[in-house]
Design an enzyme around this catalytic site. Sequence first.
Site, PDB file in Angstrom:
ATOM      1  CE1 TYR A  71       0.959  -0.599   4.470  1.00  0.00           C
ATOM      2  CE2 TYR A  71       0.582   1.767   4.258  1.00  0.00           C
ATOM      3  CZ  TYR A  71       1.097   0.688   4.965  1.00  0.00           C
ATOM      4  OH  TYR A  71       1.750   0.908   6.154  1.00  0.00           O
ATOM      5  CB  CYS A  72       1.601   3.981  -1.615  1.00  0.00           C
ATOM      6  SG  CYS A  72       0.464   4.027  -3.007  1.00  0.00           S
ATOM      7  CB  THR A  73      -0.120   8.433   0.170  1.00  0.00           C
ATOM      8  OG1 THR A  73       1.188   8.393   0.736  1.00  0.00           O
ATOM      9  CG2 THR A  73      -0.943   9.515   0.848  1.00  0.00           C
TER      10      THR A  73
END
Length: 267
Positions: A146-148
């Site tokens: 995941y990321c922002t």
Amino acid sequence: MERSGVFGLVILATEGVNGTVAGAEASISEIQDFIREVAGGVRFKDSISDVRPFKRVSVDVRAEIVGLKRPDLVPEKDDDHHLSAEEWHAWVTGANPPLVIDTRNDYELRTGKFRNAVDPGLKSFSDWGRYLDEAALPQEAPVLIYCTGGIRCEKAILEMRSRGFERVYQLRDGILGYLEKYPDGAFEGECFVFDDRVTVGPELTPTGNFGVCPGCGLPSDAKKSCLQCGNAFFLCAECEGTWPQACSKACRDRVLHRMRATAREAS
Ligand SMILES: [Zn+2]
Ligand SMILES: [Zn+2]
């Protein structure tokens, strides 16, 4: 953007469009309509700010949306390796949670991350490939990344699949999309954002709990009062020994000047 008073950064590349912009609600929907018209299936994520978190309008044309330095890896249009917030939540809060890796840069994890997520210690995203080579992660087991906002993972997943990972899944719309559905879920702390708000809390609103350290530009939650101007600011632990208790370069210079003058008087 200039005409409708919308500020922020938009990046254009052959692989797509990405950006974060801020403005009054009506202006934002105007811009969204325009982008839908020119770029088609774009996903928008909304969050709230009382103040304008950007100072400039900029549109950059780049080789890649996120700098993996692999312009050859282009996201597929119909990719089934995305998890919705609901699917992600079920996996990470289930009985046998899979390996979860945070693909953001290390300083972004300082303000919060998913419970039990692995920090690969990236200084920049171009370190991702090297991390994968060194970490020797098991390829049979599922891996969640995941990321922002879900954009960086579009590239991170390609880098993994080019190394033989078949069971890797990414969080669609990232932390921001997850918090919209699960403000009290498995994400712990606050989400770092790349504008003057610094972080947003579970309700996607700025909290003021973190600020940017004037010494290094990274987020910190250690609130201080400037010895020069009295304003509140945040100084990180790493800069504590090298940067005086001052909120800006200008205040630092004055504080140092006074300290030197006092030292001279004393000697
Ligand atoms: Zn610092
Ligand atoms: Zn100051």
